[in-house]
Design a protein around this motif. Structure first.
Motif, PDB file in Angstrom:
ATOM      1  N   LYS A  88      -0.497   8.530 -13.546  1.00 46.56           N
ATOM      2  CA  LYS A  88      -0.907   9.623 -14.431  1.00 46.56           C
ATOM      3  C   LYS A  88      -2.095   9.246 -15.312  1.00 46.56           C
ATOM      4  CE  LYS A  88       3.473  12.094 -14.609  1.00 46.56           C
ATOM      5  NZ  LYS A  88       2.881  13.378 -14.159  1.00 46.56           N
ATOM      6  N   ASN A  89      -2.260   7.965 -15.584  1.00 53.69           N
ATOM      7  CA  ASN A  89      -3.387   7.523 -16.403  1.00 53.69           C
ATOM      8  C   ASN A  89      -4.676   7.354 -15.608  1.00 53.69           C
ATOM      9  OD1 ASN A  89      -2.013   7.471 -18.849  1.00 53.69           O
ATOM     10  ND2 ASN A  89      -1.267   5.370 -18.514  1.00 53.69           N
ATOM     11  N   ASN A  90      -4.578   7.404 -14.289  1.00 54.31           N
ATOM     12  CA  ASN A  90      -5.776   7.253 -13.460  1.00 54.31           C
ATOM     13  C   ASN A  90      -5.563   7.989 -12.135  1.00 54.31           C
ATOM     14  OD1 ASN A  90      -8.021   6.467 -11.957  1.00 54.31           O
ATOM     15  ND2 ASN A  90      -8.034   4.417 -12.826  1.00 54.31           N
ATOM     16  N   GLU A  91      -6.111   9.184 -12.046  1.00 50.00           N
ATOM     17  CA  GLU A  91      -5.947   9.997 -10.839  1.00 50.00           C
ATOM     18  C   GLU A  91      -6.688   9.403  -9.645  1.00 50.00           C
ATOM     19  OE1 GLU A  91      -7.075  13.974 -11.706  1.00 50.00           O
ATOM     20  OE2 GLU A  91      -5.296  14.360 -12.966  1.00 50.00           O
ATOM     21  N   GLN A  92      -7.558   8.420  -9.902  1.00 52.64           N
ATOM     22  CA  GLN A  92      -8.297   7.777  -8.821  1.00 52.64           C
ATOM     23  C   GLN A  92      -7.409   6.843  -8.002  1.00 52.64           C
ATOM     24  OE1 GLN A  92     -11.428   8.576  -8.138  1.00 52.64           O
ATOM     25  NE2 GLN A  92     -11.582   7.202  -6.393  1.00 52.64           N
ATOM     26  N   ILE A  93      -6.297   6.427  -8.599  1.00 48.48           N
ATOM     27  CA  ILE A  93      -5.385   5.516  -7.907  1.00 48.48           C
ATOM     28  C   ILE A  93      -4.541   6.311  -6.925  1.00 48.48           C
ATOM     29  CG2 ILE A  93      -3.457   3.925  -8.169  1.00 48.48           C
ATOM     30  CD1 ILE A  93      -4.582   3.213 -10.930  1.00 48.48           C
ATOM     31  N   GLY A  94      -4.596   5.887  -5.664  1.00 46.78           N
ATOM     32  CA  GLY A  94      -3.840   6.605  -4.642  1.00 46.78           C
ATOM     33  C   GLY A  94      -2.637   5.858  -4.121  1.00 46.78           C
ATOM     34  N   LEU A  95      -2.684   4.541  -4.175  1.00 45.70           N
ATOM     35  CA  LEU A  95      -1.648   3.723  -3.532  1.00 45.70           C
ATOM     36  C   LEU A  95      -1.345   2.515  -4.404  1.00 45.70           C
ATOM     37  CD1 LEU A  95       0.052   3.004  -0.957  1.00 45.70           C
ATOM     38  CD2 LEU A  95      -2.014   1.913  -0.053  1.00 45.70           C
ATOM     39  N   VAL A 176      -6.421   0.582   3.703  1.00 44.63           N
ATOM     40  CA  VAL A 176      -7.834   0.850   3.982  1.00 44.63           C
ATOM     41  C   VAL A 176      -8.081   2.348   4.160  1.00 44.63           C
ATOM     42  CG1 VAL A 176      -9.794   0.328   5.492  1.00 44.63           C
ATOM     43  CG2 VAL A 176      -8.109  -1.439   4.995  1.00 44.63           C
ATOM     44  N   GLU A 177      -7.119   3.080   4.686  1.00 39.37           N
ATOM     45  CA  GLU A 177      -7.286   4.536   4.796  1.00 39.37           C
ATOM     46  C   GLU A 177      -7.464   5.154   3.411  1.00 39.37           C
ATOM     47  OE1 GLU A 177      -7.678   6.495   7.412  1.00 39.37           O
ATOM     48  OE2 GLU A 177      -7.566   4.821   8.799  1.00 39.37           O
ATOM     49  N   PHE A 178      -6.749   4.657   2.414  1.00 35.04           N
ATOM     50  CA  PHE A 178      -6.942   5.144   1.044  1.00 35.04           C
ATOM     51  C   PHE A 178      -8.328   4.771   0.528  1.00 35.04           C
ATOM     52  CE2 PHE A 178      -2.506   6.214   0.920  1.00 35.04           C
ATOM     53  CZ  PHE A 178      -2.420   7.207  -0.056  1.00 35.04           C
ATOM     54  N   LEU A 179      -8.758   3.559   0.829  1.00 35.49           N
ATOM     55  CA  LEU A 179     -10.102   3.148   0.406  1.00 35.49           C
ATOM     56  C   LEU A 179     -11.161   4.027   1.057  1.00 35.49           C
ATOM     57  CD1 LEU A 179      -9.811  -0.760   0.608  1.00 35.49           C
ATOM     58  CD2 LEU A 179      -9.543   0.696  -1.410  1.00 35.49           C
ATOM     59  N   ARG A 180     -10.986   4.333   2.321  1.00 35.03           N
ATOM     60  CA  ARG A 180     -11.939   5.192   3.036  1.00 35.03           C
ATOM     61  C   ARG A 180     -12.055   6.565   2.383  1.00 35.03           C
ATOM     62  NH1 ARG A 180     -10.824   4.578   9.586  1.00 35.03           N
ATOM     63  NH2 ARG A 180     -12.486   3.073  10.006  1.00 35.03           N
ATOM     64  N   LYS A 181     -10.946   7.053   1.831  1.00 37.66           N
ATOM     65  CA  LYS A 181     -10.952   8.366   1.185  1.00 37.66           C
ATOM     66  C   LYS A 181     -11.468   8.310  -0.256  1.00 37.66           C
ATOM     67  CE  LYS A 181      -9.028  10.812   4.540  1.00 37.66           C
ATOM     68  NZ  LYS A 181      -9.732  11.928   5.202  1.00 37.66           N
ATOM     69  N   GLY A 182     -11.819   7.114  -0.695  1.00 39.94           N
ATOM     70  CA  GLY A 182     -12.379   6.975  -2.042  1.00 39.94           C
ATOM     71  C   GLY A 182     -11.360   6.702  -3.127  1.00 39.94           C
ATOM     72  N   TYR A 183     -10.106   6.462  -2.757  1.00 40.11           N
ATOM     73  CA  TYR A 183      -9.071   6.164  -3.745  1.00 40.11           C
ATOM     74  C   TYR A 183      -8.981   4.658  -3.997  1.00 40.11           C
ATOM     75  CZ  TYR A 183      -7.419  10.945  -2.974  1.00 40.11           C
ATOM     76  OH  TYR A 183      -7.333  12.304  -2.881  1.00 40.11           O
ATOM     77  N   SER A 184      -8.353   4.306  -5.112  1.00 40.69           N
ATOM     78  CA  SER A 184      -8.112   2.903  -5.431  1.00 40.69           C
ATOM     79  C   SER A 184      -6.706   2.514  -4.995  1.00 40.69           C
ATOM     80  CB  SER A 184      -8.262   2.649  -6.936  1.00 40.69           C
ATOM     81  OG  SER A 184      -9.581   2.887  -7.353  1.00 40.69           O
ATOM     82  N   VAL A 185      -6.579   1.251  -4.618  1.00 41.18           N
ATOM     83  CA  VAL A 185      -5.292   0.653  -4.281  1.00 41.18           C
ATOM     84  C   VAL A 185      -5.021  -0.415  -5.337  1.00 41.18           C
ATOM     85  CG1 VAL A 185      -3.990  -0.613  -2.533  1.00 41.18           C
ATOM     86  CG2 VAL A 185      -5.699   1.085  -1.833  1.00 41.18           C
ATOM     87  N   VAL A 186      -3.818  -0.434  -5.919  1.00 34.95           N
ATOM     88  CA  VAL A 186      -3.590  -1.340  -7.042  1.00 34.95           C
ATOM     89  C   VAL A 186      -2.253  -2.060  -6.931  1.00 34.95           C
ATOM     90  CG1 VAL A 186      -4.961   0.151  -8.551  1.00 34.95           C
ATOM     91  CG2 VAL A 186      -2.461   0.361  -8.555  1.00 34.95           C
ATOM     92  N   VAL A 187      -2.181  -3.163  -7.664  1.00 32.78           N
ATOM     93  CA  VAL A 187      -0.940  -3.907  -7.899  1.00 32.78           C
ATOM     94  C   VAL A 187      -0.660  -3.832  -9.398  1.00 32.78           C
ATOM     95  CG1 VAL A 187       0.100  -6.209  -7.932  1.00 32.78           C
ATOM     96  CG2 VAL A 187      -1.219  -5.458  -5.942  1.00 32.78           C
ATOM     97  N   PRO A 188       0.555  -3.434  -9.818  1.00 31.30           N
ATOM     98  CA  PRO A 188       0.842  -3.308 -11.250  1.00 31.30           C
ATOM     99  C   PRO A 188       1.111  -4.652 -11.908  1.00 31.30           C
ATOM    100  CG  PRO A 188       2.816  -2.849  -9.990  1.00 31.30           C
ATOM    101  CD  PRO A 188       1.708  -3.092  -8.983  1.00 31.30           C
ATOM    102  N   LYS A 189       0.897  -4.701 -13.203  1.00 32.07           N
ATOM    103  CA  LYS A 189       1.310  -5.880 -13.970  1.00 32.07           C
ATOM    104  C   LYS A 189       2.834  -5.820 -14.103  1.00 32.07           C
ATOM    105  CE  LYS A 189       0.495  -8.348 -18.318  1.00 32.07           C
ATOM    106  NZ  LYS A 189       0.097  -9.587 -17.620  1.00 32.07           N
ATOM    107  N   GLN A 190       3.514  -6.898 -13.773  1.00 33.97           N
ATOM    108  CA  GLN A 190       4.971  -6.954 -13.848  1.00 33.97           C
ATOM    109  C   GLN A 190       5.392  -8.144 -14.705  1.00 33.97           C
ATOM    110  OE1 GLN A 190       6.667  -6.494  -9.620  1.00 33.97           O
ATOM    111  NE2 GLN A 190       4.475  -6.821  -9.235  1.00 33.97           N
ATOM    112  N   GLU A 191       6.070  -7.866 -15.786  1.00 36.06           N
ATOM    113  CA  GLU A 191       6.608  -8.974 -16.580  1.00 36.06           C
ATOM    114  C   GLU A 191       7.694  -9.683 -15.773  1.00 36.06           C
ATOM    115  OE1 GLU A 191       5.183  -9.968 -19.202  1.00 36.06           O
ATOM    116  OE2 GLU A 191       3.850  -8.231 -19.392  1.00 36.06           O
TER     117      GLU A 191
END
Length: 534
Positions: A88-95, A176-191
């Protein structure tokens, strides 16, 4: 089907009801935000992971989808709150996934990467243990590919079941399919790790390598920079054919091959036609007239000018590449900063391709792959008057780091030492990588330019200029005493050679044809003595 913004679907490919029920029980204990609903979608008898996930995706109108293995148990009670906050804080993130790599290595295997992030509990060794990679400070880390046992999306992109009709590489493909569509792929910070993957020992199966190659065939030109392999050639069609085959056998996919032919006959042109018909990545240029120069430098420069790749590797027409040369070297450029060239141990071979013992310049510098400070390496080369970095075949570099012609060093065009002067120019501003594995094969034979006496005379003068230009321009920061020590080294090296050259000059035909280069060498010798007497 209208998308439900407040719905989360957990999608499984399942063939084990006991594991599935245990995984679902962990979902049942999660904290669920107000006004959100949960949907569980198990897909049984799926023909592949991609096919199963596509079926699951089609069955639900949930905006958020958690694709997970049946042996994944979510331990973070606030799991839903945490991943929703990121989306919700970044609509650019897809995966989103719990672990991944910043840059996908040229192998296509995310676990091979140098910079990996995230954490989880895992039992692939037979014992449950914490798997933890590099930490980071922000709420998430942008990556290129994620681990596949749990993948969370806020947008729907079809899984590539047309390519991956088995159980491998679906995760990096979907990343990579998400990257091709212009979205970001991320790993969350986990305590603490968000989940546990109780997979046990995992046998990859015989099909793993097949799908790895499917992945690389499909995505290499998107993921990895174009590398130009430049082959200047002159009257060596048989050797050239072997060289060309070694390039066509590279595991790195995104390559262009440029052959500039300076031959005096049509034999090479006739030989290469069958290759041109089969491979559109080969560009062949027959020079209308020989460009001149016994070193072939002009032909090298022409190849360089025709190249369009971000990275460059020359290949002398009598040398060979290992099949993993470009892949191994590009991984260092992709995953490390401040690298200006990558070289390796080069194996000497004879005319028949048989292994020869190393010579002084080709002896292995390090037993393991090593990042070398550019200044340290440059000083070593000059202090020993020795090209330990390698011939043009050996080195991969970034094209944009060459501001002038190949072989130009502080405005002076070098000829026999065009390769060494280029390497010194590059590492003046950064580091080098030395790979201990033999990634190129340097053919030693009687027809080489290095054995030409005229080139040897020119090279002796050029070593002097390299010392002088490096000191004058404070390239590797020499003290006056260090400079004089280098000059004394060159003086010792050149004095014996000058004596023999002056004997050759008694041959009037030789002296007439080479008067200027003999005079230049004597001038260098005189200037060196003058500096040392100050």
């Amino acid at each position: 089907m209208d998308i439900n913004e407040n719905k989360i679907a957990f999608i499984y490919c399942s063939d084990n009801e006991q594991l599935l029920n245990k995984s679902i029980s962990h979902i049942s204990s999660l904290n669920i935000p107000v006004n959100y609903e949960i949907e569980i979608i198990p897909i049984r008898n799926a023909t592949s992971m991609c096919a199963g996930y596509n079926k699951g995706m089609e069955k639900t109108n949930a905006k958020y989808k958690v694709y997970l293995h049946q042996d994944v148990f979510i331990s973070n009670k606030n799991f839903i709150y945490d991943f929703l906050a990121i989306f919700k804080n970044n609509e650019q993130i897809g995966l989103l996934g719990v672990a991944g790599c910043e840059v996908l290595p040229t192998s296509g295997i995310w676990m091979d990467a140098h910079n990996k992030f995230g954490k989880f509990h895992d039992s692939h060794t037979g014992k449950m243990q914490l798997i933890s990679f590099h930490e980071f400070d922000n709420d998430y880390k942008i990556v290129q590919a994620i681990e596949g046992f749990m993948m969370i999306t806020q947008y729907d992109i079809p899984w590539r079941e047309d390519l991956f009709d088995d159980w491998h590489f679906y995760n990096v493909s979907h990343s990579v399919e998400f990257l091709r569509k212009g979205y970001s792929v991320v790993v969350p910070k986990q305590e603490e790790p968000w989940c546990m993957h109780d997979c046990g020992y995992n046998y990859l199966g015989n099909q793993y390598e097949y799908y790895r190659n499917v992945f690389l065939d499909e995505y290499s030109t998107f993921l990895y920079p174009l590398v130009s392999i430049l082959i200047p050639t002159y009257n060596r069609p048989d050797f050239l054919k072997e060289a060309l085959e070694s390039v066509l056998g590279q595991t790195y996919r995104n390559i262009e091959i440029i052959v500039c032919d300076d031959s005096t006959n049509e034999t090479t042109e006739l030989m290469i036609q069958s290759y041109l018909e089969k491979d559109s990545n080969i560009k062949y240029v027959r020079n209308p007239q020989k460009l001149g120069g016994s070193t072939g430098l002009e032909n090298c420069i022409k190849c360089f000018e025709l190249s369009t790749g971000e990275y460059i590797n020359f290949l002398n027409d009598d040398d060979l590449f290992s099949s993993v040369k470009i892949s191994s070297m590009m991984d260092y450029f992709l995953q490390f900063n401040n690298i200006k060239l990558v070289t390796s141990f080069r194996q000497l071979i004879n005319e028949q391709g048989e292994i020869l013992s190393p010579r002084r310049a080709t002896e292995k510098l390090f037993k393991i792959d090593t990042v070398v400070n550019g200044s340290v390496l440059g000083k070593f080369v000059i202090a020993n008057l020795l090209n330990v970095i390698g011939e043009p075949t050996t080195v991969l570099f970034r094209k944009s780091d060459i501001e002038e012609n190949f072989g130009t060093y502080f405005g002076r065009q070098y000829v026999p030492l065009s390769d060494i002067s280029t390497w010194l120019h590059l590492i003046h501003n950064g580091d080098a990588v030395y790979i201990a594995e033999p990634l190129s094969f340097f053919r030693w034979h009687s027809g080489q330019n290095t054995n030409d006496i005229v080139n040897m005379i020119k090279a002796t003068s050029e070593w002097y200029y390299l010392i002088k230009d490096s000191f004058t321009n404070a390239v590797f920061v020499y003290s006056s005493d260090e400079y004089k020590k280098l000059l004394n080294t060159w003086l010792s090296y050149s004095t014996r050679f000058i004596h023999n050259v002056n004997k050759l000059a008694l041959d009037h035909a030789f002296e007439k044809d080479n008067r200027s280069i003999i005079a230049e060498l004597n001038n260098c010798h005189h200037e060196c003595l003058t500096i040392l007497k100050r």
